[in-house]
Design a protein around this motif. Structure first.
Motif, short mmCIF file in Angstrom:
data_model
loop_
_atom_site.label_atom_id
_atom_site.label_comp_id
_atom_site.label_asym_id
_atom_site.label_seq_id
_atom_site.Cartn_x
_atom_site.Cartn_y
_atom_site.Cartn_z
N LEU A 17 0.81 -1.21 0.00
CA LEU A 17 0.00 0.00 0.00
C LEU A 17 0.85 1.27 0.00
O LEU A 17 0.34 2.35 -0.22
N VAL A 18 2.14 1.15 0.26
CA VAL A 18 3.02 2.30 0.29
C VAL A 18 3.26 2.76 -1.15
O VAL A 18 3.74 1.99 -1.98
N GLU A 19 2.88 3.97 -1.43
CA GLU A 19 3.08 4.53 -2.76
C GLU A 19 3.92 5.79 -2.65
O GLU A 19 3.88 6.48 -1.65
N ARG A 20 4.65 6.04 -3.72
CA ARG A 20 5.35 7.32 -3.80
C ARG A 20 5.17 7.85 -5.21
O ARG A 20 5.14 7.10 -6.19
N GLU A 21 5.01 9.15 -5.27
CA GLU A 21 4.92 9.84 -6.55
C GLU A 21 6.32 10.26 -6.94
O GLU A 21 7.08 10.74 -6.11
N LEU A 22 6.65 10.09 -8.20
CA LEU A 22 7.95 10.56 -8.70
C LEU A 22 7.71 11.62 -9.76
O LEU A 22 6.82 11.50 -10.60
N TRP A 23 8.52 12.65 -9.67
CA TRP A 23 8.45 13.78 -10.59
C TRP A 23 9.84 13.97 -11.18
O TRP A 23 10.79 14.19 -10.46
N ARG A 24 9.96 13.87 -12.49
CA ARG A 24 11.22 14.21 -13.18
C ARG A 24 11.04 15.63 -13.69
O ARG A 24 10.15 15.92 -14.49
N VAL A 25 11.90 16.53 -13.19
CA VAL A 25 11.75 17.94 -13.50
C VAL A 25 13.07 18.51 -14.01
O VAL A 25 14.14 18.03 -13.66
N GLU A 26 12.94 19.52 -14.83
CA GLU A 26 14.09 20.34 -15.19
C GLU A 26 14.02 21.56 -14.29
O GLU A 26 12.97 22.22 -14.21
N ALA A 27 15.09 21.83 -13.57
CA ALA A 27 15.10 22.95 -12.63
C ALA A 27 16.41 23.72 -12.75
O ALA A 27 17.41 23.18 -13.22
N GLY A 28 16.36 24.96 -12.33
CA GLY A 28 17.56 25.78 -12.43
C GLY A 28 17.69 26.78 -11.30
O GLY A 28 16.75 27.06 -10.57
N ARG A 29 18.93 27.28 -11.20
CA ARG A 29 19.27 28.37 -10.28
C ARG A 29 19.88 29.46 -11.14
O ARG A 29 20.98 29.29 -11.65
N GLY A 30 19.19 30.52 -11.33
CA GLY A 30 19.71 31.58 -12.19
C GLY A 30 19.56 31.20 -13.67
O GLY A 30 18.79 30.34 -14.04
N ILE A 31 20.39 31.83 -14.50
CA ILE A 31 20.28 31.63 -15.94
C ILE A 31 21.07 30.43 -16.43
O ILE A 31 20.61 29.65 -17.25
N SER A 32 22.26 30.22 -15.89
CA SER A 32 23.16 29.23 -16.48
C SER A 32 23.24 27.89 -15.74
O SER A 32 23.75 26.92 -16.28
N VAL A 33 22.75 27.79 -14.51
CA VAL A 33 22.86 26.55 -13.75
C VAL A 33 21.53 25.82 -13.80
O VAL A 33 20.51 26.33 -13.36
N SER A 34 21.54 24.61 -14.41
CA SER A 34 20.31 23.83 -14.48
C SER A 34 20.63 22.34 -14.48
O SER A 34 21.78 21.93 -14.63
N GLY A 35 19.60 21.53 -14.30
CA GLY A 35 19.76 20.09 -14.30
C GLY A 35 18.41 19.40 -14.35
O GLY A 35 17.36 20.04 -14.29
N VAL A 36 18.45 18.08 -14.44
CA VAL A 36 17.24 17.26 -14.42
C VAL A 36 17.26 16.49 -13.11
O VAL A 36 18.27 15.85 -12.77
#
Length: 110
Positions: A72-91
């Motif tokens: 019954l234990v479930e977890r939601e997973l979210w794959r997101v593209e996120a960033g800090r400022g203009i040049s720093v980002s990741g998945v």
């Protein structure tokens, strides 16, 4: 993708197609802004690991209840593209566990 098991603080917001999801998250004291949601899915606990623990444990039937509740234990997973400022980002892969209301960073490609 690097694997992590780090707690994060998440602010939820409207994510368009996926409804309400992560909008920002705080990881190691740094604020990341979600730019887009790449994927969203739900996982249950790995039943095969619980079943092997039951077989190795006692034969009193006590583990059977625990195994059933693990499913019954479930977890939601979210794959997101996120960033800090203009040049720093990741998945990033963020997980939310319904049973304890906890968010964690479980993977990152930067």
């Amino acid at each position: 993708m690097r694997r992590y098991d780090d707690p994060v603080e998440v602010r939820r917001g409207e994510t368009g197609t996926f409804g309400e999801g992560p909008d920002q998250f705080l990881w190691h004291g740094r604020l990341w802004k979600v730019r887009s949601v790449l994927a969203h899915w739900v996982e249950t606990a790995p039943w095969w690991q619980s079943a092997s623990e039951e077989a190795a444990g006692s034969d009193t039937g006590e583990k059977a209840t625990e195994v059933g509740s693990d499913l019954l234990v479930e977890r939601e997973l979210w794959r997101v593209e996120a960033g800090r400022g203009i040049s720093v980002s990741g998945v990033f892969d963020l997980s939310f566990t319904w049973s304890d209301g906890r968010w964690q960073l479980v993977g990152c490609v930067d």
